[in-house]
Design a protein around this motif. Structure first.
Motif, PDB file in Angstrom:
ATOM      1  N   UNK A  25       0.822  -1.222   0.000  1.00 12.70           N
ATOM      2  CA  UNK A  25       0.000   0.000   0.000  1.00 12.70           C
ATOM      3  C   UNK A  25       0.850   1.265   0.000  1.00 12.70           C
ATOM      4  N   UNK A  26       2.163   1.150   0.035  1.00 13.86           N
ATOM      5  CA  UNK A  26       3.041   2.319   0.122  1.00 13.86           C
ATOM      6  C   UNK A  26       2.807   3.250  -1.067  1.00 13.86           C
ATOM      7  N   UNK A  27       2.657   4.542  -0.772  1.00 11.49           N
ATOM      8  CA  UNK A  27       2.436   5.555  -1.800  1.00 11.49           C
ATOM      9  C   UNK A  27       3.111   6.857  -1.404  1.00 11.49           C
ATOM     10  N   UNK A  28       3.324   7.697  -2.390  1.00 14.23           N
ATOM     11  CA  UNK A  28       3.772   9.059  -2.136  1.00 14.23           C
ATOM     12  C   UNK A  28       2.535   9.934  -2.023  1.00 14.23           C
ATOM     13  N   UNK A  29       2.506  10.768  -0.992  1.00 15.97           N
ATOM     14  CA  UNK A  29       1.409  11.702  -0.788  1.00 15.97           C
ATOM     15  C   UNK A  29       1.859  13.108  -1.147  1.00 15.97           C
ATOM     16  N   UNK A  30       0.915  13.973  -1.391  1.00 18.77           N
ATOM     17  CA  UNK A  30       1.213  15.372  -1.648  1.00 18.77           C
ATOM     18  C   UNK A  30       1.865  15.969  -0.403  1.00 18.77           C
ATOM     19  N   UNK A  31       3.007  16.626  -0.534  1.00 20.19           N
ATOM     20  CA  UNK A  31       3.674  17.199   0.643  1.00 20.19           C
ATOM     21  C   UNK A  31       3.023  18.493   1.143  1.00 20.19           C
ATOM     22  N   UNK A  32       2.030  18.986   0.419  1.00 19.95           N
ATOM     23  CA  UNK A  32       1.349  20.224   0.800  1.00 19.95           C
ATOM     24  C   UNK A  32       0.300  19.920   1.877  1.00 19.95           C
ATOM     25  N   UNK A  33       0.777  19.720   3.100  1.00 19.02           N
ATOM     26  CA  UNK A  33      -0.074  19.368   4.233  1.00 19.02           C
ATOM     27  C   UNK A  33       0.633  19.796   5.503  1.00 19.02           C
ATOM     28  N   UNK A  34      -0.093  19.843   6.592  1.00 12.99           N
ATOM     29  CA  UNK A  34       0.495  20.160   7.889  1.00 12.99           C
ATOM     30  C   UNK A  34       1.334  18.969   8.351  1.00 12.99           C
ATOM     31  N   UNK A  35       2.617  19.226   8.608  1.00  8.50           N
ATOM     32  CA  UNK A  35       3.538  18.206   9.119  1.00  8.50           C
ATOM     33  C   UNK A  35       4.310  18.856  10.259  1.00  8.50           C
ATOM     34  N   UNK A  36       4.406  18.148  11.362  1.00  5.14           N
ATOM     35  CA  UNK A  36       5.079  18.717  12.530  1.00  5.14           C
ATOM     36  C   UNK A  36       5.742  17.622  13.355  1.00  5.14           C
ATOM     37  N   UNK A  62       8.786  11.399   6.198  1.00  2.38           N
ATOM     38  CA  UNK A  62       8.702  12.761   5.681  1.00  2.38           C
ATOM     39  C   UNK A  62      10.112  13.302   5.521  1.00  2.38           C
ATOM     40  N   UNK A  63      10.439  13.775   4.314  1.00  3.45           N
ATOM     41  CA  UNK A  63      11.746  14.374   4.081  1.00  3.45           C
ATOM     42  C   UNK A  63      11.667  15.870   4.359  1.00  3.45           C
ATOM     43  N   UNK A  64      12.492  16.327   5.291  1.00  6.43           N
ATOM     44  CA  UNK A  64      12.599  17.754   5.625  1.00  6.43           C
ATOM     45  C   UNK A  64      14.080  18.102   5.673  1.00  6.43           C
ATOM     46  N   UNK A  65      14.513  18.924   4.746  1.00  2.88           N
ATOM     47  CA  UNK A  65      15.920  19.353   4.684  1.00  2.88           C
ATOM     48  C   UNK A  65      16.901  18.187   4.685  1.00  2.88           C
ATOM     49  N   UNK A  66      16.554  17.123   3.950  1.00  6.76           N
ATOM     50  CA  UNK A  66      17.467  15.990   3.812  1.00  6.76           C
ATOM     51  C   UNK A  66      17.416  14.973   4.932  1.00  6.76           C
ATOM     52  N   UNK A  67      16.550  15.177   5.905  1.00  7.16           N
ATOM     53  CA  UNK A  67      16.368  14.223   7.009  1.00  7.16           C
ATOM     54  C   UNK A  67      14.998  13.564   6.871  1.00  7.16           C
ATOM     55  N   UNK A  68      14.943  12.266   7.118  1.00 11.08           N
ATOM     56  CA  UNK A  68      13.681  11.524   7.072  1.00 11.08           C
ATOM     57  C   UNK A  68      13.119  11.395   8.478  1.00 11.08           C
TER      58      UNK A  68
END
Length: 96
Positions: A25-36, A62-68
């Protein structure tokens, strides 16, 4: 790109993502969402600005500045992360 048109990191396809994670079921989601990130101290969560959001059921990377960052997909579509799992996506997937 995935069939849904969401971007994947260089060198990754949906098939590779699913094979590496063992999650069909693994998928890529739109990154335009609230992530914290919630640090557990009860303080304000730190917002992240993801380049990629990969979903494995209710778990996400979630990839943020090269960190997962590992997190949980919420009912409202946001992602609450708890920690960085490093800069290597393959290694982060092994932590699922």
């Amino acid at each position: 790109m995935t069939r849904e048109g969401r971007a994947l990191p260089d060198g990754w396809t949906v098939d590779r993502l699913r094979a590496h994670s063992g999650d069909t079921r693994a998928v890529a989601l739109c990154p335009d969402r609230l992530v914290y990130v919630e640090d557990g101290s009860g303080g304000d969560p730190e917002p992240l600005h993801p380049s990629y959001v990969l979903a494995f059921g209710e778990l996400c990377l979630v990839d943020h500045d090269g960190e997962w960052y590992m997190g949980s997909l919420r009912d409202d579509g946001s992602v609450a992360c708890w920690a960085s799992y490093g800069s290597d996506l393959a290694e982060a997937i092994r932590s699922l």
